[in-house]
Design a protein around this motif. Sequence first.
Motif, short mmCIF file in Angstrom:
data_model
loop_
_atom_site.label_atom_id
_atom_site.label_comp_id
_atom_site.label_asym_id
_atom_site.label_seq_id
_atom_site.Cartn_x
_atom_site.Cartn_y
_atom_site.Cartn_z
N PHE A 16 62.80 29.43 41.30
CA PHE A 16 63.34 29.80 39.50
C PHE A 16 61.72 28.87 39.09
CE2 PHE A 16 64.96 25.79 37.12
CZ PHE A 16 65.77 26.23 36.20
N MET A 20 60.94 29.62 35.21
CA MET A 20 61.03 28.27 34.34
C MET A 20 59.30 27.70 33.95
SD MET A 20 63.53 26.89 32.58
CE MET A 20 63.58 25.56 31.65
N SER A 23 58.78 30.13 31.53
CA SER A 23 58.91 31.13 30.02
C SER A 23 59.43 29.48 28.97
CB SER A 23 60.43 30.96 30.52
OG SER A 23 60.90 32.01 31.62
N THR A 313 63.88 37.65 34.67
CA THR A 313 64.59 36.89 34.28
C THR A 313 65.75 37.48 34.10
OG1 THR A 313 62.86 35.39 33.11
CG2 THR A 313 64.68 34.98 32.91
N PHE A 337 70.88 26.95 35.13
CA PHE A 337 69.67 27.13 34.61
C PHE A 337 69.19 27.86 34.76
CE2 PHE A 337 70.58 23.04 37.59
CZ PHE A 337 69.97 22.05 36.38
N TRP A 338 69.58 29.20 35.55
CA TRP A 338 68.87 30.60 34.97
C TRP A 338 69.32 30.83 33.66
CZ3 TRP A 338 65.15 33.02 37.05
CH2 TRP A 338 64.35 32.33 37.75
N ASN A 341 66.53 29.44 31.49
CA ASN A 341 66.09 30.08 31.55
C ASN A 341 65.92 31.40 30.24
OD1 ASN A 341 63.21 30.40 32.21
ND2 ASN A 341 64.06 31.19 34.34
N THR A 345 63.24 31.91 27.28
CA THR A 345 62.08 33.02 27.14
C THR A 345 62.88 34.34 26.27
OG1 THR A 345 62.38 33.02 29.76
CG2 THR A 345 61.71 35.08 28.47
#
Length: 400
Positions: A16, A20, A23, A313, A337-338, A341, A345
């Motif tokens: 991650f 992160m 990105s 991602t 959090f993903w 992210n 992006t």
Amino acid sequence: MQLIEYILKGIEYSVFGYFMMSSLYIFVFAFAGHFYKKRRVSDSKVQNRIAVLIPAYKEDTVIVEVAKMALEQKYPTEYFDVIIIADSLKKQTIAALKELPIILTEVSFKRSTKSKSLNFAMDNLSRSYDVALVLDADNIMEPEFLVKINDAFQKGNQIVQGHRKAKNLNTSFAILDAASEEINNHIFRKGHRVLGLSSGLIGSGMAFNYNLFKSMMASVKAIGGFDKELEFKFAMNKIEIEYLQDAIVLDEKIQKSSDFSNQRRRWLSTQFVYLQKYFGSGCKELFLKGNINFFDKLWQMLIPPRILLIGLTFFISLIYFALPFIFNMEYPSLTNFWYFNLLITVIAFVLALPRSFYNLQTLKALISLPSAFIRMALLLFKLKGANKKFIHTVHGTIKN
């Protein structure tokens, strides 16, 4: 069992963190690119002598027309020479080129590379020059390109990257390739110059102080990605690269999926080669000498290519979304959090893509994006030997 859980957690957080950071890097420069200001062109009374170097490996289809169009510059003819470096061209192509007011240099190598061609040509030119301009065999300069390049050198720049843009948008892959190039122009050229870092080089449409280029190229043995080798050399010597958004060179975009795979395989291989070659020195340059430009070039080799970045991602975010439904479990701690992210992006790409691409054609081309992502992902397992020989991309169009 607990140790295994800690290891898996460590890997999860590391993956991650890597994505992160990648990105955020793209996002920062995509945002900064909107503050780029075009450089004013002044009426320079001093003309540099410019060598327009065009390596042509098996480019019989386009090179004669390219040579003719390269001569049509609004720059005094006595101050520039078009130098075609002919490698493996047909006899009839050579004969046609000899009819033009150009300098024709014929070369033959057991293993051809652009760096070999350029070095041979410069070692054998009898005239002296102030500026070396490198083009690809399919590139078409706008009529005032050399005027703008000359002006940039009169202002004290030693290296200038022109704005390379698409001359064909005739297939979905050509549109995706063109969009990708413009996104890179925005992030790695406009955005970088706004924040005081060097522009990235692209491999063509780039001009150099002639003696500097000749001396640097003498030690370049790259099979692919010689421009990246030069970026590291210039950064090591703290020489900045300027970018001219309004100095335009038209470049043919790939039209078929097979060409896309060949081109991206070469680029991916180049990225891994230079990451491995300069990782140690990049860290030393940052921590011992404060050379941010050099470390920035290294970081660019470390982050995933843009198609892989957004594709992976999205794919990983989808996995985090699906896990609770598949295994009847709570959402993993990094799920939100993903999602964040992925949002960063997507926003970065939206910021970097020029408005001219917001049309129905681009929307239709996006259907090919999953195919492009899958091809790129598979190429990660087919890089062996890609940096051992020159991978040639065939060109075949001149006009839009």
